[in-house]
Design a protein around this motif. Structure first.
Motif, short mmCIF file in Angstrom:
data_model
loop_
_atom_site.label_atom_id
_atom_site.label_comp_id
_atom_site.label_asym_id
_atom_site.label_seq_id
_atom_site.Cartn_x
_atom_site.Cartn_y
_atom_site.Cartn_z
N HIS A 1 0.84 -1.20 0.00
CA HIS A 1 0.00 0.00 0.00
C HIS A 1 0.87 1.26 0.00
CE1 HIS A 1 -3.64 -2.33 0.47
NE2 HIS A 1 -3.01 -3.04 1.40
N CYS A 2 2.00 1.19 0.72
CA CYS A 2 2.96 2.29 0.70
C CYS A 2 3.51 2.45 -0.72
CB CYS A 2 4.11 2.02 1.67
SG CYS A 2 3.60 1.80 3.38
N HIS A 3 3.87 1.34 -1.31
CA HIS A 3 4.37 1.31 -2.68
C HIS A 3 3.38 1.99 -3.63
CE1 HIS A 3 6.37 -0.48 -6.22
NE2 HIS A 3 5.15 -0.70 -6.65
N ASP A 4 2.11 1.69 -3.47
CA ASP A 4 1.07 2.27 -4.30
C ASP A 4 1.02 3.80 -4.16
OD1 ASP A 4 -1.22 2.29 -6.03
OD2 ASP A 4 -2.51 2.40 -4.25
N VAL A 5 1.01 4.29 -2.92
CA VAL A 5 0.94 5.74 -2.69
C VAL A 5 2.20 6.43 -3.23
CG1 VAL A 5 0.94 7.54 -0.90
CG2 VAL A 5 -0.61 5.58 -0.71
N ILE A 6 3.36 5.88 -2.92
CA ILE A 6 4.62 6.51 -3.33
C ILE A 6 4.78 6.54 -4.84
CG2 ILE A 6 7.14 6.23 -3.28
CD1 ILE A 6 6.74 5.23 -0.33
N ASN A 7 4.44 5.47 -5.50
CA ASN A 7 4.67 5.39 -6.94
C ASN A 7 3.53 5.93 -7.79
OD1 ASN A 7 7.27 4.21 -6.86
ND2 ASN A 7 6.32 2.29 -6.27
N ASN A 8 2.31 5.94 -7.28
CA ASN A 8 1.18 6.36 -8.09
C ASN A 8 0.61 7.72 -7.72
OD1 ASN A 8 1.22 3.97 -9.67
ND2 ASN A 8 0.20 2.88 -8.01
N ASN A 9 0.72 8.13 -6.47
CA ASN A 9 0.12 9.39 -6.05
C ASN A 9 1.13 10.51 -5.87
OD1 ASN A 9 -1.69 7.09 -4.31
ND2 ASN A 9 -2.73 8.39 -5.77
N VAL A 10 2.25 10.22 -5.23
CA VAL A 10 3.24 11.26 -4.98
C VAL A 10 3.69 11.96 -6.27
CG1 VAL A 10 5.56 11.73 -4.09
CG2 VAL A 10 3.99 10.29 -2.78
N PRO A 11 3.94 11.25 -7.37
CA PRO A 11 4.32 11.97 -8.60
C PRO A 11 3.27 12.97 -9.07
CG PRO A 11 4.87 9.64 -8.80
CD PRO A 11 4.05 9.79 -7.53
N GLU A 12 2.00 12.64 -8.89
CA GLU A 12 0.93 13.58 -9.26
C GLU A 12 1.01 14.84 -8.39
OE1 GLU A 12 -2.80 11.54 -8.86
OE2 GLU A 12 -2.21 9.97 -10.28
N TRP A 13 1.26 14.66 -7.09
CA TRP A 13 1.36 15.81 -6.19
C TRP A 13 2.58 16.64 -6.52
CZ3 TRP A 13 0.75 11.96 -1.61
CH2 TRP A 13 -0.55 11.43 -1.63
N GLU A 14 3.68 15.98 -6.87
CA GLU A 14 4.88 16.72 -7.26
C GLU A 14 4.60 17.57 -8.50
OE1 GLU A 14 7.64 13.52 -7.83
OE2 GLU A 14 8.43 13.69 -5.80
N ASP A 15 3.90 16.98 -9.47
CA ASP A 15 3.57 17.72 -10.69
C ASP A 15 2.67 18.91 -10.40
OD1 ASP A 15 5.07 15.97 -12.22
OD2 ASP A 15 3.34 14.82 -12.94
N GLU A 16 1.67 18.70 -9.56
CA GLU A 16 0.70 19.77 -9.29
C GLU A 16 1.26 20.86 -8.38
OE1 GLU A 16 -3.79 20.52 -7.49
OE2 GLU A 16 -3.16 18.47 -7.93
N PHE A 17 2.00 20.49 -7.35
CA PHE A 17 2.40 21.45 -6.32
C PHE A 17 3.87 21.84 -6.35
CE2 PHE A 17 -1.19 18.94 -4.61
CZ PHE A 17 -2.14 19.94 -4.62
N GLY A 18 4.70 21.08 -7.03
CA GLY A 18 6.12 21.40 -7.12
C GLY A 18 6.75 21.58 -5.75
N ASP A 19 7.57 22.63 -5.63
CA ASP A 19 8.30 22.91 -4.39
C ASP A 19 7.42 23.45 -3.27
OD1 ASP A 19 10.60 22.04 -5.58
OD2 ASP A 19 11.41 24.03 -5.95
N SER A 20 6.14 23.64 -3.53
CA SER A 20 5.24 24.12 -2.49
C SER A 20 4.79 23.02 -1.54
CB SER A 20 4.00 24.78 -3.12
OG SER A 20 4.38 25.92 -3.84
N PHE A 21 5.07 21.77 -1.92
CA PHE A 21 4.75 20.62 -1.06
C PHE A 21 6.04 19.88 -0.78
CE2 PHE A 21 3.18 16.07 -0.75
CZ PHE A 21 2.73 16.20 0.56
#
Length: 190
Positions: free
Chosen positions: A48-68
């Motif tokens: 489940h950690c693998h899922d969040v790190i690999n599938n969700n975190v990249p989306e957040w990085e793209d959307e929020f950049g250095d603000s997150f």
């Protein structure tokens, strides 16, 4: 590549092995706006950690950049499980504490690969709209940040330092249950 830092900026760099399981993901360079800090408790052997790190975190990085700014905390690391339980106590989490993945943003705690992706983006947006969200009001997390993050980091980071800003690598190889247990005895003992 060299990273230039100014005194008022943070470079979140922690060597996972040297500091017992702490790993950071994002180096903040020229962000002058609000920032939201997140803390993700995870285990290398957790799908489940693998899922969040690999599938969700990249989306957040793209959307929020250095603000997150997301800081990974591997529960197999020395003292990290204690920090997880202290966080639950401080923030009033009574059900599900000890499970990973667990994301903390401000005073909000999210558990699991469903709740984390469902709530995190809006928490970040709301935080950025309201001037940012700092480190949670948890003594153990604040002490860790003061000790390992708010330190005097040289003006130029080395290549070795930059390499340690990558997210943790989580493998999905097939292993027996004994091998999986032995890979994370503290986490599995919990």
């Amino acid at each position: 590549m060299r990273v230039r830092l100014k005194n008022w900026l943070l470079l979140l760099v922690v060597v996972s092995v040297a500091l017992g399981g702490f790993t950071t993901i994002i180096a903040q360079e020229d962000n002058t706006g609000p920032v939201v800090y997140g803390f993700l408790f995870f285990s290398q052997t957790c799908p489940h950690c693998h899922d969040v790190i690999n599938n969700n975190v990249p989306e957040w990085e793209d959307e929020f950049g250095d603000s997150f700014i997301l800081i990974y905390l591997d529960v197999a690391g020395s003292g990290v499980a204690n920090m997880l339980y202290a966080t639950c106590d401080a923030l009033g989490v009574t059900e599900g504490c000890g499970g990973v993945p667990m994301m903390v943003i401000g005073d909000q705690v999210m558990l699991g690969s469903r709740e984390i992706p469902a709530r995190t983006p809006q928490l970040i947006r709301d935080g950025l709209d309201n001037g940012g969200i700092g480190v949670p009001d948890v003594t153990e997390i604040q002490e860790w940040v003061d000790r390992y993050v708010n330190t005097n980091i040289p003006a130029e980071a080395t290549a070795e330092t930059e390499a340690n800003t990558a997210p943790p690598v989580i493998t999905t190889e097939s292993r027996s249950w004994v091998d999986k247990f032995n890979a994370d005895p503290k986490g599995n003992g919990i």
